[in-house]
Write a protein that holds these residues in place. Structure first.
Motif: not given
Length: 180
Positions: A79, A88, A93
């Motif tokens: 992350e 994800s 993302k």
């Protein structure tokens, strides 16, 4: 889908798409990572190809190293990796572009990796020339180049390498590899 990629992004990106698709068809567990101009400018588009697991936007060698270490650890924590876009679950993302220069000193370049095939490189040239970096980035806004897009919003667009380091690098290449 294939024609759309070819029409919008050119043959290099289309070939990368073909290779990535082939890799996934052989083993869907192999992780495919894209970096460079296309993923930097169009990360959302790149992640929609279906054959790309990760996309690195901007300067990527440190991000790729962090991703590799994370994946090899067996408990990935991706992350916080700069410039890394990924899936994800069903959600994509998208990271902001990693716009910090990765200034690598020439003494840290792994020239030993090219030594076994270096002479083949010079067979197709009349002179023994070798490319080196003398700066990172670009301060100009040429319309044919992607730099204005890459450095949009970046305060420091160009970082020169110290002149004495450039001279030392050239001297090293001359002494070790007989560069013209």
């Amino acid at each position: 889908r294939q024609m759309c990629i070819r029409d919008r992004s050119g043959s290099t990106v289309f070939r990368a798409y073909e290779i990535s698709t082939l890799v996934k068809s052989v083993n869907s567990e192999i992780k495919v990572v894209w970096g460079g101009t296309h993923p930097t400018v169009m990360p959302q588009d790149t992640m929609q190809y279906g054959c790309v697991d990760f996309c690195v936007s901007g300067w990527g060698s440190k991000s790729l190293l962090e991703l590799t270490i994370s994946l090899l650890s067996g408990t990935p924590s991706i992350e916080e990796i700069p410039g890394l876009s990924y899936r994800s679950g069903d959600e994509v993302k998208i990271a902001s572009t990693n716009d910090t220069f990765e200034d690598v000193h020439w003494r840290d370049l792994p020239y030993h990796l090219i030594e076994p095939t270096l002479e083949r490189y010079f067979e197709i040239q009349e002179e023994r020339v070798f490319p080196i970096y003398t700066a990172f980035g670009c301060p100009y806004k040429c319309t044919f180049c992607m730099s204005p897009i890459w450095y949009k919003g970046v305060k420091k667009k160009w970082s020169p390498i110290n002149a004495s380091d450039v001279v030392d690098h050239i001297q090293h290449l001359k002494e070790e590899y007989d560069i013209d």
